[in-house]
Scaffold this active site. Structure first.
Site, short mmCIF file in Angstrom:
data_model
loop_
_atom_site.label_atom_id
_atom_site.label_comp_id
_atom_site.label_asym_id
_atom_site.label_seq_id
_atom_site.Cartn_x
_atom_site.Cartn_y
_atom_site.Cartn_z
N LYS A 160 9.56 -19.54 18.39
CA LYS A 160 8.98 -20.22 19.65
C LYS A 160 8.96 -22.15 19.21
O LYS A 160 8.80 -23.24 19.95
CB LYS A 160 8.18 -20.16 20.44
CG LYS A 160 8.02 -18.62 21.94
CD LYS A 160 7.22 -18.70 22.14
CE LYS A 160 6.84 -17.35 23.10
NZ LYS A 160 6.80 -17.05 24.10
N ALA A 188 -6.96 -17.80 19.04
CA ALA A 188 -6.69 -19.88 18.37
C ALA A 188 -5.02 -19.48 17.95
O ALA A 188 -4.82 -20.33 17.05
CB ALA A 188 -7.64 -20.02 17.84
N GLY A 196 -0.81 -19.26 18.63
CA GLY A 196 0.71 -19.72 20.00
C GLY A 196 0.37 -19.30 21.18
O GLY A 196 0.28 -20.51 22.17
N ALA A 197 -0.04 -18.08 21.97
CA ALA A 197 -0.68 -18.42 23.12
C ALA A 197 -1.71 -18.68 23.50
O ALA A 197 -2.10 -19.86 24.41
CB ALA A 197 -1.24 -16.68 23.41
N ASN A 201 -12.79 -18.09 18.91
CA ASN A 201 -12.15 -17.36 17.30
C ASN A 201 -12.87 -16.86 16.24
O ASN A 201 -13.59 -17.59 16.28
CB ASN A 201 -10.78 -18.14 17.10
CG ASN A 201 -9.90 -18.05 16.64
OD1 ASN A 201 -9.16 -16.47 17.34
ND2 ASN A 201 -9.20 -17.87 15.51
N ARG A 202 -11.96 -15.72 15.89
CA ARG A 202 -12.66 -15.19 14.70
C ARG A 202 -12.62 -16.29 14.14
O ARG A 202 -13.58 -15.90 13.45
CB ARG A 202 -11.81 -13.77 13.83
CG ARG A 202 -11.91 -13.13 13.55
CD ARG A 202 -11.16 -11.84 13.13
NE ARG A 202 -10.15 -12.59 12.69
CZ ARG A 202 -8.86 -10.95 12.65
NH1 ARG A 202 -9.02 -9.97 13.10
NH2 ARG A 202 -7.61 -12.38 12.61
N GLU A 233 -12.43 -22.01 12.18
CA GLU A 233 -11.87 -23.00 11.71
C GLU A 233 -10.37 -23.15 12.27
O GLU A 233 -9.90 -24.59 12.59
CB GLU A 233 -11.38 -23.34 10.22
CG GLU A 233 -12.46 -23.16 9.06
CD GLU A 233 -13.25 -21.96 9.24
OE1 GLU A 233 -12.52 -20.56 9.08
OE2 GLU A 233 -14.29 -21.98 8.86
N TYR A 269 -0.44 -7.88 29.23
CA TYR A 269 -0.02 -6.96 30.44
C TYR A 269 0.37 -5.46 30.15
O TYR A 269 0.63 -4.88 31.08
CB TYR A 269 1.00 -7.36 31.20
CG TYR A 269 2.42 -7.67 30.12
CD1 TYR A 269 2.01 -9.05 29.29
CD2 TYR A 269 3.17 -6.55 30.03
CE1 TYR A 269 3.13 -9.07 29.50
CE2 TYR A 269 4.65 -6.44 29.52
CZ TYR A 269 4.83 -8.07 28.31
OH TYR A 269 5.72 -8.63 27.78
N GLY A 282 -1.99 -10.06 32.31
CA GLY A 282 -0.37 -11.23 32.28
C GLY A 282 0.79 -10.90 32.43
O GLY A 282 1.45 -11.60 32.64
P1 ATR Z 1 0.15 -15.46 19.26
O1 ATR Z 1 0.88 -16.68 18.69
O2 ATR Z 1 0.41 -14.47 19.90
O3 ATR Z 1 -1.19 -15.55 20.24
P2 ATR Z 1 -1.05 -15.07 16.71
O4 ATR Z 1 -1.19 -16.52 16.46
O5 ATR Z 1 -0.88 -13.57 16.06
O6 ATR Z 1 -0.68 -14.33 18.43
O7 ATR Z 1 -2.88 -15.00 17.02
C1 ATR Z 1 -3.22 -13.50 17.44
C2 ATR Z 1 -4.85 -14.15 17.64
O8 ATR Z 1 -5.78 -12.92 18.01
C3 ATR Z 1 -5.75 -14.97 16.88
O9 ATR Z 1 -7.01 -15.83 17.38
C4 ATR Z 1 -6.32 -13.68 15.71
O10 ATR Z 1 -7.42 -14.80 15.30
P3 ATR Z 1 -7.71 -15.31 14.24
O11 ATR Z 1 -7.11 -16.52 14.43
O12 ATR Z 1 -8.41 -15.58 13.75
O13 ATR Z 1 -6.38 -14.24 12.91
C5 ATR Z 1 -7.02 -12.80 16.94
N1 ATR Z 1 -7.18 -11.54 16.79
C6 ATR Z 1 -6.18 -11.19 16.14
N2 ATR Z 1 -7.03 -9.79 15.63
C7 ATR Z 1 -8.47 -10.28 16.35
C8 ATR Z 1 -9.26 -9.16 15.94
N3 ATR Z 1 -9.50 -7.40 15.74
N4 ATR Z 1 -10.67 -9.62 16.07
C9 ATR Z 1 -10.55 -11.04 16.64
N5 ATR Z 1 -9.52 -11.55 17.00
C10 ATR Z 1 -8.52 -11.47 16.56
#
Ligand code: ATR
Length: 292
Positions: A72, A133, A135-136, A156-157, A160, A231, A252
């Site tokens: 994307k 945080a 892409g979605a 977000n986890r 930063e 979803y 979703g």
């Molecule tokens: P997408 O682009 O589909 O949104 P991504 O860029 O991989 O996918 O983002 C996944 C999101 O889920 C991130 O916000 C991630 O948090 P981090 O930025 O800290 O990695 C979050 N995420 C994934 N697994 C997680 C978990 N076990 N606990 C908390 N947050 C999680």
């Protein structure tokens, strides 16, 4: 009966993987309902091949493309033109054929908006919590600001990353209403206030259906409406926790529906009626084995 002849127009999906996509159901159902001579096919594109794939699609007179993970952002380098909102978001999921090349749009964001409107969920003037945080989450945060949210907190986890997305959205949209926090940042927000929460992490996605990114009931007491971008499953743990705390919650699938409908509308220069959209939605649910 599927008709394919010398006049058939082709649209498709570029991504990796694409094997589990529901998008062909959306577009082929619409084409069939309209009696339009168009077919939609998924294309599995290997890493490093996106430019060739887009150039090839144009050379083959392909009318339009959807773009999914992981392309994307990368696909932006292959466009002739980019729509304003997609340019701000920095992600494109729809290519529309023009006389020079493809123009890129982001119907994930507009599709999310249409899905929310169809459920009566308001963004304008609201205070919104975006979980995640990636892409979605970025697309959701942009949408909230562009549609007039009063305040957007990105939780977000990795704190930063939330702060980086907040800074970027604020900069692009010339606002200061977005704030990035750690995942438990909600604990610093007033306890008596209720928020719209958009779940945009990958936590809870099938097969990890018993997981939610936040399990503290104190969080869910602050949520009047929860919208999960996931979803699969159709009722996530996040949605259950919102409901248990007395809020409304949604999955979703309608976002997926409307991102597809918006792309189809752009490719064909038409508007799909609400009635037809719901017929397509029923077909999607049938194809996915979802009953409610
Ligand atoms: P997408 O682009 O589909 O949104 P991504 O860029 O991989 O996918 O983002 C996944 C999101 O889920 C991130 O916000 C991630 O948090 P981090 O930025 O800290 O990695 C979050 N995420 C994934 N697994 C997680 C978990 N076990 N606990 C908390 N947050 C999680």
């Amino acid at each position: 009966m599927l008709r394919i002849d010398g006049y058939t127009r082709l649209c498709g999906l570029i991504g990796n993987p694409v094997e589990h996509t529901v998008s062909p159901v959306i577009h082929n159902t619409l084409a069939q309902m309209e009696g339009r001579n168009l077919v939609y096919v998924p294309f599995h594109v290997e890493e490093g091949q996106i430019k060739k794939a887009v150039e090839g699609a144009y050379a083959l007179n392909i009318l339009g493309m959807n773009v999914t993970v992981p392309y994307k952002r990368e696909v932006i380098n292959c466009l002739d033109e980019i729509d304003g909102i997609a340019g701000k978001i920095g992600a494109v999921n729809t290519l529309v054929r023009t006389s020079q090349g493809y123009k890129g749009y982001n119907t994930d964001a507009t599709g999310l908006y249409r899905a929310m409107c169809s459920e009566g969920i308001k963004i304008e003037g609201e205070e919104i919590l975006v979980l995640g945080a990636g892409g979605a989450a970025r697309a959701a945060a942009f949408l909230c600001v562009l549609k007039g949210a009063l305040k957007v907190y990105i939780l977000n986890r990795t704190k930063e990353r939330a702060q980086m997305v907040a800074e970027e959205v604020n900069g692009q949209c010339k606002t200061e209403c977005v704030e990035g926090m750690g995942i438990d940042g909600y604990k610093n927000l007033p306890e008596d206030k209720k928020y719209l929460a958009i779940q945009a992490t990958s936590v809870g996605l099938f097969p990890h259906t018993q997981e939610a990114v936040i399990s503290d009931k104190g969080f869910y007491r602050r949520v009047h409406t929860g919208f999960d971008l996931i979803y699969r499953p159709s009722c996530t743990k996040f949605m259950k926790l919102v409901r248990e705390a007395g809020g409304r919650s949604y999955h979703g699938l309608k976002m997926l529906l409307y991102q597809g409908i918006e792309a189809y509308e752009l490719w064909n220069g038409i508007s799909v009626s609400q009635k037809d959209a719901l017929l397509v939605y029923a077909k999607m649910k049938e194809a996915m084995g979802i009953e409610e």
